[in-house]
Structures are given as C-alpha cells and as structure tokens.
Design an enzyme around this catalytic site. Sequence first.
Site, PDB file in Angstrom:
ATOM      1  CE  LYS A   1      -3.876   1.762   2.838  1.00  0.00           C
ATOM      2  NZ  LYS A   1      -4.722   1.451   4.024  1.00  0.00           N
TER       3      LYS A   1
ATOM      4  CB  SER B   1      -8.139   3.106   3.019  1.00  0.00           C
ATOM      5  OG  SER B   1      -7.236   2.563   3.978  1.00  0.00           O
TER       6      SER B   1
ATOM      7  CB  SER C   1      -8.207   0.171   5.839  1.00  0.00           C
ATOM      8  OG  SER C   1      -8.888   1.394   5.905  1.00  0.00           O
TER       9      SER C   1
END
Lengths: 115, 474
Positions: B84, B162, B186
């Site tokens: 990420k 996310s 997330s």
Amino acid sequence: MSRTRVRKRAVPRASTGRAGDARPPEAPAPTSRRRFLRLLAAGSAAALAAPLAAPAARGAAAPERAAPASVQAEIRKQKRQVTATLKAIRAFTLPVGSPQAGTFAPLGPGRRGSR
Amino acid sequence: MSALGDDVLYRPVTELAFQVRGRKISSVDLTLAYLQRMKWFDSRLNAVVTATSDLALRQARAADAEVRRGRYRGLLHGIPYGAKDLFATAGIPTTWGAVPCRNQVFNYDATVVRKLRDAGAVLTGKLAMVEFAGGLGYRSAGASLTGACRNPWNPARWAGGSSSGSGAAVAAGLVGFALGTETWGSILCPAAFCGVTGLRPTYGRVSRAGVMPCADTFDKVGPLARSAADCRIVLEAIAGDDDDDHTAASEPVQLARGSGNRASRLRAALVADDFTVKGAEPEVKEAFGRAVGVLRSAGMRIEAVKLPELPASEVAGTLIALEAITNFEPFFRDGRVRQLKDPYAPYQPEINAEVSGADLVKAQRMRRTLQERMRDFFATYDVIVAPNFLSVAPTIDSDLYRALPYADPLGAIGNACGLPAIALPCGFGRDHMPAGLQIVGPPWSEGLLLDLGELFQQRTEFHQQRPPLRSTAR
C-alpha cells in the site's frame, strides 16, 4: 514519543527540509522554563474553557471560498452526526472509579547528553 | 517477456516458494511475469500507483543468485509483492494516496518493508489507496490520487478501501501478496469485496515505523493474500517488536500452525448481523449461513450471542476523527488539505469542533471499559464469527454513505480494542461478486485465527476462485 523517529519524517521533494534532518524545518525553538510555564498556564485555562477541537479549527487555514450549497448541506449533516455521536457518549454512565484511559508513568532520566 | 501463465501467477506463496527454492521457477521470471501482468491489467484496475520494476529486478536477481549459492532465506525468498502506498520506501514515491503528497519521497524504508527485504521478498509495486487511508473521511471511491480502484471481479465496481490496491492486486494476480493497513475496516473491506484473505493483526503486533500515521492508537499493518496459509507466512516475517516503534509489542510471536486449540474444542460466538437493515443483501446472508455450516461441520460449537452493549462506534469514530485531524494538521494549516479529492475533508476540524476535551477523555475511558468487557467476553468464547460486509462491492460511482448504510459494530469493537481478525472469502452474492466472513479473536490470537482460516479453506474453494479478467493487450 512519536512512532517514527524524528529523523524519519517525510521529506517531500519540494520541501525546504533536507532528507535526514534531525529536526523538521517547522520545529519550534527549544522552550525556556519561563515560556513553558506561560504555556502551561494558558493551556490549563484553555482546556477548562474551550472545546478541544477548537485549536485545530483555529489553526486550520479557512477554506478559500464559501463551499457550494451541496457541500454546506453535507457539512451540516456531518455536524448533526457528530452531535448525535456526542449525545451517545455523554449519555453513557461510567461508574465512579472506572479505569483510566491510559497508563501514565513518569519517565526515568535519560542518559546524559541524549535527546 | 516471461512465459509464465496465469496458473503460476495465481499460485499461493506456499507453492511458489517450493518452486523458487527448487529452481523450477526463477525469481526473475516470476517478477517479470507479475510486472507484465501489472502492465496488461492495471490500466483497467487502477490498483498500482508506482511499479517498482528496477528495484524488483535487482532484488529478484539477488534472490536467484542466493538460491544458486545455496542460501535460502525462507518462504518469501524471491516472491514478488506489493505494498500500500503509505509504507515508506527509500527513493521511491510514497504518495499516501493523496494529491498533496504525490511527489513525496522518503530516504528510508518502513520497518516492514525492510523485514520483507531481509526475508528475500521482491517489491514490485506501490499500491493504490484511499487518500490518507480515509482518515479525513470519504464518500466516494474516487477519493484517491489515482482515482477509483476497480474491482477485478467487475471493473464497474469498487475494490473497497482504504487498502484498495492491495485487495485488487492480489485478486487480479498482479502480485504474490500485498501489505495493507487498517484503522477501521481498511484490510477487511477490500478483502471482502475482492474475495481475498486478509489478516488484521492485534494492535502492536506489527511495527508501524515508517508507515503513514492515520489514527495512531488504531493503526495496524497486515497482509492480504491468496490464503490463510500465505497470510501466516507474511505475518511471521513482519511481526515483532521494533526499536523504532514503541507501540510494537514485545509479546512473543507465536504463529506456528496448530498453536490454537482443535476446532472441536472451540466455542465461537456467532454475531449474525441484522440482515433486515437497509443495504444488506440476502445473497450475502445465504453465503455467510453456509460458511457457518462449514465451521460447524468441522466441529466448532457456534452459539448466537449479542456483543457487549456500549456505544463502540461512537467511541471509535470520535477518537479516529480527532487523531486523524491532529496527524494531518500541517495539511490544514497550509491549505494543502484542499487538494484532497473528498470535498468535505477540509471541513473536518469544523465538523468535529463540538467535541470537547471532556468528551475526548470520556471516549478514551469508555474504550478502556469496552476492552475490559471484551476481555470478559473472551473468557467465555474463543472467537467471534460474523459476516464481513452485509453486501457486495458497490459500483465505483456510488455515494458510499448511501451504498453502505449499515453499521459495523464488530468493526468498531475490534478496532477500538485492537483485536485481530481474519477475513475469508465465503461465496458470492449479486452479480457473482465475492462475499466474506470474519473471525475475530482476543489479542495475540493470530495463530488461532490463521488455523481456523486454513481449516475453512481446506473445506472450501472460494479462496481459489479467480476473477474473469481479460486483457485487451494480450
């Protein structure tokens, strides 16, 4: 203590800071004892008088233009949600003597010369 | 161009490792194949922010050279992965998914990136995410530097957030595994929507040094991968204490298979969310019901119970909002917050201005009370079994507040108390989109959760399903 060491701050390329600087460029000067006591007194008074989020709000750059009506409507909606959230928190009864949120412990002396 | 096909790229780390070690596949070939696949598919998915091709090939060549010399670092040796885009990577942009940080470059690696490098893993890309990991709120899939991350199962739908790119890249076979983070949902959300396995570790299990702070007392780092077995391998590599993160716990890392009790000795609490609420879908309910049947058939005692009553969502929401506002204060101060794509982010201090200091302290005390109630709860039950999301991934143009209107009480409790959870694909809902379940345990029970995940995946094949991706470039 921050979870990233000070020297490990993000250094955007456009920043004036050098990668690996010991202190970020915006860091304030070391606080003198007199200044610290003034801040402490002001802080205590503020904590009693003002909502906690207000300093963040004051410190924030105000949006440049008035938000469009649709955004303003959503902001009002989100404020109502915050009010409802606070209603639930304020209505909850914590018994006297309920556990404190965090563990406070005095910090021992650091090694001489260490930051 | 590599000759490795989809069948190889979708293999779990457990199998790829065997082949890399036995020199049946080279890490360079594997890396080239994943990079090629990224090139083919990412224009349709928006899962990758930066492909780290040069670094990846250097790491892959080094991994192959070590194998030839007889030095094998472990199961991640030579395996390509994505991170990420909030993990610091030296000399490579780390955008935090946000326009104002699009040129941000750190001169060091996050601890977990270093640990994976030391384990021999190969970083092939920085993956898409919701701007600032959603810390300042968002109500559209497009609230990201790279735009909406599309779901490999149907690019008209969202990959979740996310850790959007982490879920999508694993599901699309663009990487062997991925790293994500969770403040509230997330990791679990993209795992559910993309049909992959995700592990949210206990708060403090994995170092966050060099990771974008969102809400410091909630943030956790964890893997998204093709199976629970793969998540175990990754977690073993990244878990543990760290001098650079005082919240990284020194609690012993006990993740060996079989560290938990046998399923037949476990007592599980079934939190069957109310599927009559707005937005819940009966197809997901059916898939979850069948998954519970699988766990019962494995011998688990599963009893329907109610979670402790306490306004956990309000507590978690308030604390996360305030922690995020303070973390991103420099962006408010200099106005860069206005560059974010969510139009309401600049107003978060104003929206939350009603929260008083007393409210904050009370929310913190309530959080502690909630932790104690959950400690009592786990004295009776070993784990909690619940649906992950009540509906499948919404379309990318959805208003997320409307598309996902239901509450997430277990997510609030789990994240407020720092509890670990595993997300497992458990079937399909509308339009053949993935549905998932979650199993939540007490702190430091990752070994048990991974055992249960492997048990479930030995009896099901949902984790082996592949999205019907077609590339026009081939």
